[in-house]
Design a protein around this motif. Structure first.
Motif, PDB file in Angstrom:
ATOM      1  N   GLN A   1      12.307   8.853  -0.418  1.00 13.92           N
ATOM      2  CA  GLN A   1      11.829   9.508   0.808  1.00 13.92           C
ATOM      3  C   GLN A   1      12.984  10.271   1.468  1.00 13.92           C
ATOM      4  O   GLN A   1      12.832  11.421   1.879  1.00 13.92           O
TER       5      GLN A   1
ATOM      6  N   PRO B   1       7.603  11.002   7.699  1.00 11.45           N
ATOM      7  CA  PRO B   1       7.410  10.527   6.320  1.00 11.45           C
ATOM      8  C   PRO B   1       5.948  10.233   5.984  1.00 11.45           C
ATOM      9  O   PRO B   1       5.594  10.140   4.808  1.00 11.45           O
ATOM     10  N   GLY B   2       5.106  10.075   7.028  1.00  8.25           N
ATOM     11  CA  GLY B   2       3.725   9.666   6.798  1.00  8.25           C
ATOM     12  C   GLY B   2       3.662   8.182   6.477  1.00  8.25           C
ATOM     13  O   GLY B   2       4.650   7.615   6.027  1.00  8.25           O
ATOM     14  N   PRO B   3       2.528   7.524   6.698  1.00  4.33           N
ATOM     15  CA  PRO B   3       1.345   8.067   7.354  1.00  4.33           C
ATOM     16  C   PRO B   3       1.568   8.217   8.863  1.00  4.33           C
ATOM     17  O   PRO B   3       2.267   7.410   9.468  1.00  4.33           O
TER      18      PRO B   3
ATOM     19  N   ARG C   1       7.638  -0.936  -5.425  1.00  5.01           N
ATOM     20  CA  ARG C   1       7.546  -1.058  -3.954  1.00  5.01           C
ATOM     21  C   ARG C   1       7.160  -2.502  -3.656  1.00  5.01           C
ATOM     22  O   ARG C   1       6.221  -3.042  -4.248  1.00  5.01           O
TER      23      ARG C   1
ATOM     24  N   HIS D   1      14.321   3.278   1.378  1.00  2.12           N
ATOM     25  CA  HIS D   1      13.277   4.076   0.714  1.00  2.12           C
ATOM     26  C   HIS D   1      13.973   5.358   0.245  1.00  2.12           C
ATOM     27  O   HIS D   1      13.829   6.429   0.828  1.00  2.12           O
TER      28      HIS D   1
ATOM     29  N   ASN E   1       0.824  -1.211   0.000  1.00  3.06           N
ATOM     30  CA  ASN E   1       0.000   0.000   0.000  1.00  3.06           C
ATOM     31  C   ASN E   1       0.857   1.260   0.000  1.00  3.06           C
ATOM     32  O   ASN E   1       1.962   1.273   0.535  1.00  3.06           O
ATOM     33  N   SER E   2       0.317   2.300  -0.598  1.00  2.00           N
ATOM     34  CA  SER E   2       1.011   3.588  -0.604  1.00  2.00           C
ATOM     35  C   SER E   2       0.011   4.685  -0.948  1.00  2.00           C
ATOM     36  O   SER E   2      -0.836   4.490  -1.824  1.00  2.00           O
ATOM     37  N   THR E   3       0.129   5.820  -0.271  1.00  2.00           N
ATOM     38  CA  THR E   3      -0.630   7.014  -0.681  1.00  2.00           C
ATOM     39  C   THR E   3       0.335   8.014  -1.306  1.00  2.00           C
ATOM     40  O   THR E   3       0.246   8.341  -2.490  1.00  2.00           O
ATOM     41  N   ARG E   4       1.317   8.484  -0.495  1.00  2.00           N
ATOM     42  CA  ARG E   4       2.211   9.544  -0.930  1.00  2.00           C
ATOM     43  C   ARG E   4       3.128   9.116  -2.083  1.00  2.00           C
ATOM     44  O   ARG E   4       3.202   9.784  -3.098  1.00  2.00           O
ATOM     45  N   THR E   5       3.831   7.995  -1.904  1.00  2.00           N
ATOM     46  CA  THR E   5       4.893   7.651  -2.854  1.00  2.00           C
ATOM     47  C   THR E   5       4.313   7.363  -4.240  1.00  2.00           C
ATOM     48  O   THR E   5       4.823   7.856  -5.250  1.00  2.00           O
TER      49      THR E   5
HETATM   50  N1   CP Z   1       6.187   8.023   3.099  1.00  5.33           N
HETATM   51  C1   CP Z   1       5.613   7.000   2.454  1.00  5.33           C
HETATM   52  O1   CP Z   1       6.275   6.116   1.899  1.00  5.33           O
HETATM   53  O2   CP Z   1       4.237   7.031   2.429  1.00  5.33           O
HETATM   54  P1   CP Z   1       3.339   6.009   1.643  1.00  5.33           P
HETATM   55  O3   CP Z   1       3.472   4.668   2.292  1.00  5.33           O
HETATM   56  O4   CP Z   1       1.928   6.567   1.741  1.00  5.33           O
HETATM   57  O5   CP Z   1       3.810   5.962   0.213  1.00  5.33           O
END
Ligand code: CP
Length: 312
Positions: free
Chosen positions: A140, A265-267, A109, A137, A56-60
Motif C-alpha cells: 500500500q 487507502p480505502g475502504p 494478510r 502494509h 477481509n480485503s477488496t483492493r489488495t
Molecule cells: N487498502 C486496502 O488494504 O484495502 P483492502 O482492505 O480492501 O485490501
C-alpha cells in the motif's frame, strides 16, 4: 534469487532506498504495460502464487491476483472463512500443506503482527506481506509513493500529511518508513488518543495536532480510515465529532495548497474521514492509487522472484 537486497517483503522499515527505487522504477514500466491493449507479460510463467487471506480485503487481494495474472503466474486464492482453519488447523499446518502443493510465492494478510516473518521461518516460499495487524502494509505504501511520484514528480522534499487513526494504521507505518527513506517529510495529525506509542517511529515524523496547520504546507494529504475493528476502548467521543475536527472537507481544503493531492487507502467511510465531494473531486487521486497498486504488486512479485527487467 531476489533481484532486491530483501528476499521477502515483510515491511518497509529497514528496506534500503535502492530497493524502494528499484521497485518504483519497475512499477512505472509495468504501469505502461497496463495501458497496452494486451496487458500480459510472461515474466512469472511457471511460478505459482498463493494469496493467503485471513482478513477481509477488496483492493489488495484483487490487485495481487490481477498482478499475478498479468505476469502469467498460476494463482490460487485461499480465504480462511471457507478453509480448514475453521476446523482448528494451525497457521503453520495450513502453510505446510499448501507448500506441499509446490508453490513459489505466498502473499499473506493476517490480523497478527509478524505473521509474514513467522511464515518465512517455516517455509521455503517467498513471502509478501499484504497487511499484518496494525504493523505494516508495504505494498500500500509503495503504491502511495508511486502515485505521489506520478502526480508530483518526486518524493524528495515533498510534505506528506497523514490524518486520522495513526495508532492502528499499518498503512501509516509503512508510509512513514518508506517515505522518510525516500526523502519526504511526513507530518502526522489526529486525535491524541490515536497517536502511536512507538517513540522510535514518532522520532521520524512531525506530530501536528492542529489539522489546519497540518494541511497548510502539505503537497499530499493521506486520510486514514478509522479502524474500529482494532479499537479495544472508546477512543473517540463520536464519529460526528471526529468528522467535524479531522474530516477532510471543502472548508479544510481552504487552508491547503491549491494543487494538493488527496489520497486514501480505502475502504472510505464517506462523511467521516473524507467528504464525498472531496473523495470524488478534482484533488482526489484515490482511483489512481488503486490502478498503481497493480503495477507496484507486479514489480514486487517480479523482483522478489529474481526478475531483471528483460520482459518488461
Ligand atoms: N487498502 C486496502 O488494504 O484495502 P483492502 O482492505 O480492501 O485490501
Amino acid at each position: 534469487m531476489s533481484a532486491l537486497q530483501i528476499k521477502h517483503l515483510f515491511g518497509l522499515q529497514g528496506v534500503s532506498k535502492q530497493d524502494i527505487r528499484t521497485i518504483l522504477d519497475n512499477a512505472k514500466q509495468f504501469r505502461e504495460i497496463l495501458e497496452r491493449p494486451i496487458k500480459k507479460v510472461p515474466s512469472l510463467r511457471g511460478l505459482t502464487v498463493v494469496n493467503l487471506f485471513f482478513e477481509n480485503s477488496t483492493r489488495t487481494r484483487t490487485s495481487f491476483e490481477l498482478a499475478e495474472k498479468r505476469l502469467s503466474a498460476d494463482t490460487v486464492n485461499f480465504t480462511s472463512s471457507n478453509s480448514s482453519v475453521k476446523k482448528g488447523e494451525t497457521l503453520v499446518d495450513t502453510l505446510r500443506n499448501i507448500e506441499s502443493m509446490k508453490i513459489d510465492i505466498v502473499v499473506v494478510r493476517h490480523k497478527g503482527t509478524g505473521v509474514p516473518k513467522f511464515l518465512a521461518e517455516h517455509s521455503n516460499a517467498i513471502i509478501v506481506n499484504a497487511g499484518d495487524g496494525a504493523h505494516e502494509h508495504p505494498t500500500q505504501a509503495l503504491l502511495d509513493m508511486l502515485t505521489i511520484e506520478e502526480k508530483l514528480g518526486t518524493l524528495e522534499g515533498k510534505n506528506v500529511t497523514i490524518i486520522g487513526d495513526i495508532r492502528h494504521s499499518r498503512v501509516a507505518r509503512s508510509n512513514l518508513w518508506g517515505m522518510s527513506t525516500m526523502g519526504a517529510h511526513v507530518t502526522l495529525c489526529g486525535p491524541s488518543t490515536l497517536v502511536p506509542r512507538n517513540t522510535d517511529l514518532m522520532s521520524h515524523v512531525t506530530w501536528e495536532p492542529d489539522v489546519k496547520k497540518a494541511v497548510a504546507n502539505a503537497d499530499a494529504i493521506i486520510a486514514l480510515r478509522l479502524q474500529k475493528e482494532r479499537m479495544d476502548d472508546a477512543l473517540l467521543p463520536s464519529m460526528r465529532e471526529y468528522r467535524n475536527t479531522f474530516g477532510i472537507t471543502e472548508d479544510l481544503l481552504e487552508c491547503a495548497k491549491d494543487k494538493v493531492i488527496i489520497m486514501h487507502p480505502g475502504p472510505i467511510n464517506r462523511g467521516v474521514e473524507l467528504d464525498s465531494d472531496i473523495a470524488d473531486g478534482e484533488h482526489s487521486v484515490i482511483l489512481d492509487q488503486v490502478t498503481n497498486g497493480v503495477a507496484v504488486r507486479m514489480a514486487v512479485l517480479f523482483l522478489l522472484a529474481g526478475g531483471r527487467n528483460e520482459n518488461s
